[in-house]
Scaffold this motif. Sequence first.
Motif, PDB file in Angstrom:
ATOM      1  N   GLU A  13       1.667   2.154   4.387  1.00 46.03           N
ATOM      2  CA  GLU A  13       1.366   3.058   5.481  1.00 46.03           C
ATOM      3  C   GLU A  13       2.107   2.595   6.733  1.00 46.03           C
ATOM      4  OE1 GLU A  13      -2.844   3.684   5.988  1.00 46.03           O
ATOM      5  OE2 GLU A  13      -3.182   3.787   3.811  1.00 46.03           O
ATOM      6  N   PHE A  14       2.262   3.524   7.668  1.00 43.90           N
ATOM      7  CA  PHE A  14       2.965   3.232   8.907  1.00 43.90           C
ATOM      8  C   PHE A  14       2.126   3.703  10.088  1.00 43.90           C
ATOM      9  CE2 PHE A  14       6.194   3.344   5.682  1.00 43.90           C
ATOM     10  CZ  PHE A  14       7.113   2.377   6.055  1.00 43.90           C
ATOM     11  N   GLY A  15       2.425   3.140  11.260  1.00 46.94           N
ATOM     12  CA  GLY A  15       1.716   3.536  12.467  1.00 46.94           C
ATOM     13  C   GLY A  15       2.640   3.543  13.665  1.00 46.94           C
ATOM     14  N   ARG A  16       2.204   4.220  14.721  1.00 49.75           N
ATOM     15  CA  ARG A  16       2.970   4.296  15.967  1.00 49.75           C
ATOM     16  C   ARG A  16       2.355   3.368  17.008  1.00 49.75           C
ATOM     17  NH1 ARG A  16       1.780   9.680  14.840  1.00 49.75           N
ATOM     18  NH2 ARG A  16       3.540  10.919  14.025  1.00 49.75           N
ATOM     19  N   GLN A  17       3.182   2.559  17.638  1.00 49.65           N
ATOM     20  CA  GLN A  17       2.733   1.791  18.798  1.00 49.65           C
ATOM     21  C   GLN A  17       2.654   2.710  20.018  1.00 49.65           C
ATOM     22  OE1 GLN A  17       5.654  -1.668  18.378  1.00 49.65           O
ATOM     23  NE2 GLN A  17       3.771  -2.738  18.947  1.00 49.65           N
ATOM     24  N   ALA A  18       2.122   2.201  21.099  1.00 50.41           N
ATOM     25  CA  ALA A  18       1.962   3.003  22.316  1.00 50.41           C
ATOM     26  C   ALA A  18       3.288   3.581  22.799  1.00 50.41           C
ATOM     27  CB  ALA A  18       1.312   2.163  23.404  1.00 50.41           C
ATOM     28  N   ASP A  19       4.390   2.851  22.566  1.00 46.40           N
ATOM     29  CA  ASP A  19       5.701   3.329  23.014  1.00 46.40           C
ATOM     30  C   ASP A  19       6.388   4.221  21.989  1.00 46.40           C
ATOM     31  OD1 ASP A  19       6.447   1.548  21.057  1.00 46.40           O
ATOM     32  OD2 ASP A  19       7.643   0.253  22.353  1.00 46.40           O
ATOM     33  N   GLY A  20       5.694   4.537  20.890  1.00 47.85           N
ATOM     34  CA  GLY A  20       6.249   5.411  19.865  1.00 47.85           C
ATOM     35  C   GLY A  20       6.969   4.701  18.743  1.00 47.85           C
ATOM     36  N   THR A  21       7.139   3.385  18.861  1.00 46.60           N
ATOM     37  CA  THR A  21       7.799   2.615  17.799  1.00 46.60           C
ATOM     38  C   THR A  21       7.005   2.715  16.492  1.00 46.60           C
ATOM     39  OG1 THR A  21       8.623   1.043  19.437  1.00 46.60           O
ATOM     40  CG2 THR A  21       8.664   0.342  17.129  1.00 46.60           C
ATOM     41  N   ILE A  22       7.729   2.952  15.392  1.00 46.90           N
ATOM     42  CA  ILE A  22       7.109   3.029  14.074  1.00 46.90           C
ATOM     43  C   ILE A  22       7.082   1.645  13.441  1.00 46.90           C
ATOM     44  CG2 ILE A  22       7.251   4.030  11.760  1.00 46.90           C
ATOM     45  CD1 ILE A  22       6.652   6.127  13.811  1.00 46.90           C
ATOM     46  N   LEU A  23       5.895   1.214  12.994  1.00 46.59           N
ATOM     47  CA  LEU A  23       5.742  -0.088  12.349  1.00 46.59           C
ATOM     48  C   LEU A  23       5.097   0.057  10.977  1.00 46.59           C
ATOM     49  CD1 LEU A  23       4.277  -2.396  15.165  1.00 46.59           C
ATOM     50  CD2 LEU A  23       6.661  -2.208  14.439  1.00 46.59           C
ATOM     51  N   LEU A  24       5.508  -0.774  10.047  1.00 44.72           N
ATOM     52  CA  LEU A  24       4.796  -0.918   8.784  1.00 44.72           C
ATOM     53  C   LEU A  24       3.398  -1.454   9.101  1.00 44.72           C
ATOM     54  CD1 LEU A  24       4.837  -1.034   5.630  1.00 44.72           C
ATOM     55  CD2 LEU A  24       5.736  -3.368   5.873  1.00 44.72           C
ATOM     56  N   ALA A  25       2.364  -0.872   8.490  1.00 47.81           N
ATOM     57  CA  ALA A  25       0.996  -1.250   8.846  1.00 47.81           C
ATOM     58  C   ALA A  25       0.122  -1.417   7.602  1.00 47.81           C
ATOM     59  CB  ALA A  25       0.408  -0.191   9.800  1.00 47.81           C
ATOM     60  N   ASP A  26      -1.182  -1.420   7.816  1.00 52.09           N
ATOM     61  CA  ASP A  26      -2.214  -1.537   6.785  1.00 52.09           C
ATOM     62  C   ASP A  26      -2.084  -2.874   6.052  1.00 52.09           C
ATOM     63  OD1 ASP A  26      -4.501  -0.415   5.468  1.00 52.09           O
ATOM     64  OD2 ASP A  26      -3.238  -0.020   3.729  1.00 52.09           O
ATOM     65  N   GLU A  27      -1.961  -2.861   4.722  1.00 52.61           N
ATOM     66  CA  GLU A  27      -1.883  -4.094   3.936  1.00 52.61           C
ATOM     67  C   GLU A  27      -0.933  -3.926   2.775  1.00 52.61           C
ATOM     68  OE1 GLU A  27      -5.129  -4.838   0.789  1.00 52.61           O
ATOM     69  OE2 GLU A  27      -6.193  -3.589   2.244  1.00 52.61           O
ATOM     70  N   ILE A  28      -0.485  -5.035   2.227  1.00 54.93           N
ATOM     71  CA  ILE A  28       0.279  -5.045   0.980  1.00 54.93           C
ATOM     72  C   ILE A  28      -0.340  -6.138   0.121  1.00 54.93           C
ATOM     73  CG2 ILE A  28       2.515  -5.343  -0.130  1.00 54.93           C
ATOM     74  CD1 ILE A  28       3.851  -4.418   2.420  1.00 54.93           C
ATOM     75  N   SER A  29      -0.944  -5.738  -0.975  1.00 49.77           N
ATOM     76  CA  SER A  29      -1.707  -6.657  -1.816  1.00 49.77           C
ATOM     77  C   SER A  29      -1.789  -6.072  -3.233  1.00 49.77           C
ATOM     78  CB  SER A  29      -3.120  -6.827  -1.244  1.00 49.77           C
ATOM     79  OG  SER A  29      -3.872  -5.637  -1.438  1.00 49.77           O
ATOM     80  N   PRO A  30      -2.425  -6.769  -4.159  1.00 48.95           N
ATOM     81  CA  PRO A  30      -2.620  -6.175  -5.488  1.00 48.95           C
ATOM     82  C   PRO A  30      -3.508  -4.934  -5.460  1.00 48.95           C
ATOM     83  CG  PRO A  30      -2.808  -8.558  -5.621  1.00 48.95           C
ATOM     84  CD  PRO A  30      -2.796  -8.212  -4.166  1.00 48.95           C
ATOM     85  N   ASP A  31      -4.165  -4.661  -4.334  1.00 46.64           N
ATOM     86  CA  ASP A  31      -4.883  -3.401  -4.168  1.00 46.64           C
ATOM     87  C   ASP A  31      -3.914  -2.238  -4.006  1.00 46.64           C
ATOM     88  OD1 ASP A  31      -7.429  -4.441  -4.345  1.00 46.64           O
ATOM     89  OD2 ASP A  31      -8.072  -3.747  -2.373  1.00 46.64           O
ATOM     90  N   THR A  32      -2.764  -2.499  -3.396  1.00 47.01           N
ATOM     91  CA  THR A  32      -1.828  -1.429  -3.052  1.00 47.01           C
ATOM     92  C   THR A  32      -0.533  -1.474  -3.856  1.00 47.01           C
ATOM     93  OG1 THR A  32      -0.825  -2.741  -1.266  1.00 47.01           O
ATOM     94  CG2 THR A  32      -2.734  -1.380  -0.698  1.00 47.01           C
ATOM     95  N   CYS A  33      -0.357  -2.497  -4.681  1.00 45.44           N
ATOM     96  CA  CYS A  33       0.828  -2.627  -5.534  1.00 45.44           C
ATOM     97  C   CYS A  33       0.404  -2.625  -6.999  1.00 45.44           C
ATOM     98  CB  CYS A  33       1.572  -3.935  -5.269  1.00 45.44           C
ATOM     99  SG  CYS A  33       2.196  -4.141  -3.605  1.00 45.44           S
ATOM    100  N   ARG A  34       1.220  -2.024  -7.840  1.00 45.87           N
ATOM    101  CA  ARG A  34       1.018  -2.173  -9.291  1.00 45.87           C
ATOM    102  C   ARG A  34       2.010  -3.238  -9.761  1.00 45.87           C
ATOM    103  NH1 ARG A  34       0.492   2.824 -10.640  1.00 45.87           N
ATOM    104  NH2 ARG A  34      -1.719   2.830 -11.221  1.00 45.87           N
ATOM    105  N   LEU A  35       1.481  -4.348 -10.253  1.00 47.32           N
ATOM    106  CA  LEU A  35       2.282  -5.513 -10.638  1.00 47.32           C
ATOM    107  C   LEU A  35       2.028  -5.847 -12.103  1.00 47.32           C
ATOM    108  CD1 LEU A  35       1.360  -7.692  -7.523  1.00 47.32           C
ATOM    109  CD2 LEU A  35       3.513  -6.446  -7.866  1.00 47.32           C
ATOM    110  N   TRP A  36       3.099  -6.006 -12.850  1.00 48.91           N
ATOM    111  CA  TRP A  36       2.975  -6.390 -14.265  1.00 48.91           C
ATOM    112  C   TRP A  36       3.599  -7.757 -14.481  1.00 48.91           C
ATOM    113  CZ3 TRP A  36       4.850  -1.170 -16.868  1.00 48.91           C
ATOM    114  CH2 TRP A  36       3.844  -0.206 -16.684  1.00 48.91           C
TER     115      TRP A  36
END
Length: 238
Positions: A179-202
């Motif tokens: 997921e991504f989010g906007r800072q107050a100045d409009g900059t787009i940043l990668l956000a939320d989390e990256i974990s085995p909850d959000t990745c499928r890993l084999w």
Amino acid sequence: MKKGQLLYEGKAKKLYATDEEQVIWAEYLDQATALNGARKDEIKGKGELNNQITSEIFLYLSDKGIENHFIEKLSKTEQLIKKVEVIPLEVVVRNLAAGSFSKRLGITEGTVLPEPILEFYYKEDALDDPFINEAHIAFLKIAAPEEIRLIKEAAEKVNQELIRLFQQIGLELVDFKIEFGRQADGTILLADEISPDTCRLWEKESGASMDKDNYRKQLGDLVPVYREVLQRLTKISV
């Protein structure tokens, strides 16, 4: 830094204000969900593992020049992040066919895709996070065309770096959601989390699931699997 009032409580974490306006205090929860929250269980130890794994991965991505909202890990279950307005899009990148992609298109799980496929889902629980395209995004005024271009470029870079990272620890990156989010100045940043909850890993050697599919498909306990992922990541980051 002081923890302030609760701003948001989701399926996997709580977000608190701090005494700095543009900094958020995130606390990871011992909770697992599936079927868009229809199934929910408390799993002791899951929160601290996701927090630590996410911290390791965001630090790695920062080192590779990918801007994100992570500031620092505070404890086993807490971290500081930059305040952003979350864009209501789930950005999914697929390298192999699996999960809903296989079911939707009738493609055998494990089929290697000639090129990574990027998908958008409208982040709206009441609608079960429907699959949408760029025309829908424009119609719903979710993000401007230039923002979508930046998001797609960032997602491609994240995919390349995560593939390299997980290869180092013997894991195949099948697909993932970011997921991504906007800072107050409009900059787009990668956000939320990256974990085995959000990745499928084999697991490369055995093909075993090293992710949330252990919970979704009731294959076994999540904690030992997530702990193994963290231990492998920690070894290469030392």
